[in-house]
Design a protein around this motif. Sequence first.
Motif, short mmCIF file in Angstrom:
data_model
loop_
_atom_site.label_atom_id
_atom_site.label_comp_id
_atom_site.label_asym_id
_atom_site.label_seq_id
_atom_site.Cartn_x
_atom_site.Cartn_y
_atom_site.Cartn_z
N ILE A 183 0.88 -1.17 0.00
CA ILE A 183 0.00 0.00 0.00
C ILE A 183 0.92 1.21 0.00
O ILE A 183 1.39 1.65 1.04
N ASN A 184 1.23 1.70 -1.19
CA ASN A 184 2.07 2.90 -1.26
C ASN A 184 1.22 4.08 -1.73
O ASN A 184 0.65 4.07 -2.81
N ARG A 185 1.12 5.05 -0.87
CA ARG A 185 0.37 6.28 -1.14
C ARG A 185 1.17 7.45 -0.58
O ARG A 185 2.12 7.28 0.18
N GLY A 186 0.75 8.65 -0.93
CA GLY A 186 1.42 9.85 -0.46
C GLY A 186 1.38 9.97 1.06
O GLY A 186 0.68 9.23 1.75
N ARG A 187 2.14 10.90 1.55
CA ARG A 187 2.22 11.10 2.99
C ARG A 187 0.86 11.49 3.56
O ARG A 187 0.12 12.24 2.94
N GLN A 188 0.54 10.95 4.73
CA GLN A 188 -0.71 11.23 5.44
C GLN A 188 -1.94 10.92 4.57
O GLN A 188 -2.88 11.71 4.49
N TYR A 189 -1.90 9.77 3.92
CA TYR A 189 -2.99 9.37 3.04
C TYR A 189 -3.86 8.29 3.68
O TYR A 189 -4.67 7.66 3.01
N GLY A 190 -3.69 8.03 4.96
CA GLY A 190 -4.54 7.07 5.65
C GLY A 190 -4.04 5.65 5.62
O GLY A 190 -4.80 4.71 5.89
N LYS A 191 -2.74 5.46 5.34
CA LYS A 191 -2.20 4.11 5.25
C LYS A 191 -2.25 3.41 6.61
O LYS A 191 -2.70 2.26 6.72
N THR A 192 -1.76 4.09 7.65
CA THR A 192 -1.72 3.48 8.99
C THR A 192 -3.12 3.23 9.52
O THR A 192 -3.41 2.19 10.12
N THR A 193 -4.02 4.18 9.29
CA THR A 193 -5.41 4.00 9.72
C THR A 193 -6.03 2.78 9.04
O THR A 193 -6.73 1.99 9.68
N THR A 194 -5.73 2.60 7.76
CA THR A 194 -6.25 1.44 7.03
C THR A 194 -5.68 0.15 7.59
O THR A 194 -6.41 -0.84 7.77
N LEU A 195 -4.37 0.12 7.89
CA LEU A 195 -3.76 -1.09 8.43
C LEU A 195 -4.35 -1.44 9.79
O LEU A 195 -4.61 -2.63 10.07
N ARG A 196 -4.57 -0.46 10.64
CA ARG A 196 -5.15 -0.73 11.96
C ARG A 196 -6.55 -1.31 11.83
O ARG A 196 -6.92 -2.27 12.52
N ALA A 197 -7.35 -0.73 10.96
CA ALA A 197 -8.72 -1.24 10.76
C ALA A 197 -8.69 -2.63 10.14
O ALA A 197 -9.49 -3.50 10.50
N LEU A 198 -7.76 -2.86 9.21
CA LEU A 198 -7.65 -4.16 8.57
C LEU A 198 -7.21 -5.23 9.57
O LEU A 198 -7.72 -6.36 9.56
N GLU A 199 -6.28 -4.88 10.44
CA GLU A 199 -5.83 -5.82 11.47
C GLU A 199 -6.99 -6.28 12.34
O GLU A 199 -7.15 -7.47 12.63
N GLU A 200 -7.83 -5.35 12.72
CA GLU A 200 -8.99 -5.68 13.55
C GLU A 200 -9.98 -6.55 12.77
O GLU A 200 -10.56 -7.49 13.32
N LYS B 195 -8.69 -10.43 12.36
CA LYS B 195 -8.21 -11.22 13.50
C LYS B 195 -9.05 -12.46 13.80
O LYS B 195 -8.58 -13.37 14.48
N GLU B 196 -10.28 -12.52 13.32
CA GLU B 196 -11.09 -13.71 13.55
C GLU B 196 -10.64 -14.89 12.70
O GLU B 196 -10.77 -16.05 13.11
N GLU B 197 -10.13 -14.62 11.51
CA GLU B 197 -9.74 -15.69 10.59
C GLU B 197 -8.23 -15.89 10.49
O GLU B 197 -7.76 -16.95 10.10
N TYR B 198 -7.48 -14.85 10.84
CA TYR B 198 -6.03 -14.90 10.67
C TYR B 198 -5.31 -14.50 11.95
O TYR B 198 -5.88 -13.80 12.80
N ILE B 199 -4.07 -14.93 12.06
CA ILE B 199 -3.16 -14.35 13.05
C ILE B 199 -2.44 -13.20 12.35
O ILE B 199 -1.78 -13.41 11.32
N VAL B 200 -2.62 -12.01 12.86
CA VAL B 200 -2.03 -10.82 12.23
C VAL B 200 -0.87 -10.33 13.08
O VAL B 200 -1.04 -10.01 14.26
#
Length: 529
Positions: A41-58, A61-66
């Motif tokens: 996931i390569n996007r410009g600075r402050q484009y919501g990458k970390t926010t997306t990863l945190r939401a995706l991790e949550e 977690k029911e199906e995968y070990i993240v």
Amino acid sequence: MKRKFNITGFCNPQRHYMVKIDNRVKKIKEDYVDYGSYFVINRGRQYGKTTTLRALEEYLKEEYIVLSLDFQEIETASFADSIVFSHTFAKKLLMAFRFVEAEDRENLQELLINFKKDSVNGGLDELFECLSSICEISSRPIVLMIDEVDSASNNQVFIDFLAQLRGYYLKRDKTPIFHSVILAGVYDIKNLKLKLRPESEHQYNSPWNIAAKFDIDMSFSSSGIAGMLEEYEMEHQTGMDITAAAEEIYAYTAGYPVLVSSICKYIDEDIPVKELDNPSKAWSKGRIEKAVKKILIDNVPLFESMIRHLDTYPSMKQMFHAILFQGSEFAYNPDTKETNLACMFGYAVNREGKLQIANRIFETRLYNYFLSEEELSSTIGNMAKRDKGYFICNGQLDMDIILEKFVVYFNEIYGENDNKFIEAYGRKFFLLYLKPIINGIGNYYIEAQTRDARRTDVIVDYCGEQFIVELKIWHGNEYNERGEKQLLDYLEYYHKKIGYLISFNFNKNKKTGVNKIALGDKIIVEAVV
């Protein structure tokens, strides 16, 4: 808990107003993770990458070990060699396991502990043997997430780490390894070689050619922005026109996440509501314009990165200058270094096969940057500063006088220059002239849809009043009539009766000056230079 708009770090829906990204996260899982893809996931600075990863991790977690890592937390010394890096990586994975809910968690951790204990001199080979064993005995598929991979981009050991991942990926039908790997950062992984190798060597020889192309749109739509404002309105009851506010914010930002949040944050926190006699005006078009003006003069990290990148990549800087001031058009070509970098950083986008600057805010900030480089030495700009008092009457901008003076100044200073010089730089001279007049109170932006080698429309906002100014290279009467028709259409769109036209005319028999042309119920004030 009281919520606010956030422009630093990742967003948490419990603490922050944010555009819902549930559909985005669901699509990433279904289209990439479930298929076992390795991707970036390569996007410009402050484009919501970390926010997306945190939401995706949550969400996973029911199906995968993240296992989620952040390379910003790994110091530079840890990339000194493969042994140091491997043990640091194992340590970070052990920490990541603390947030994993799985019956076999302790067994999986034990393998990492043994690696650190028994393989004191173990490098990447030993590390990946350990990782393969963990993936083999795990009760659920393991997903590896690494945020801020740019932090490792100047280290050969990280390239070697990617090569190991690639090798195990290619033989994963026989040798267990991570089900899916997600890397996030500004730089596309293929550009890591560009930063590591000298210019004489092949630049795009990255081992990450196994990655699936990540093409999910991470910008915010106007409807997504409206959904966020609806949540805000439920708590604050301002009476705003949610749809109109969302569309206006989108018009300035094109949905660039941190710019959307910045406008909202300024309106909510930094522009005093007590100045208003009606709370519903807090989110009006004028207030959004005021927030944009404040953002444009702030020293924010996003703009600091932009200026640094322009200095680092002068060919990209030259390309932007040609687009802005000469109306040059560049076909979108991802194989061109300048195009690739501009889009990777988020400053430009592909629109219908053409490279365009991503949004109005970036565009205006770039104009301001280029103009500021010449502002001190600009003769016409200095004359505008000197006579600034003539152009303001009762707190309002007098555009008629501005055009009259511009014709005089321009012909006096640049009248002897050849046509090619004036055609290339005429529009820049007008903006150098205009900027000190409106500076501190007004703002301007360029209408990208009408900018080409012959025509540019400048929208000037000053104390709540808008002026439509068309800058045009004169190429005969027929083209001039088409330009007038286009300006009339534009005035109709903006519900304006008066428009302004500056014609850079190279006809030897031209008559310079300012005159008014009545066309139906509209008036065009034309300045010929």
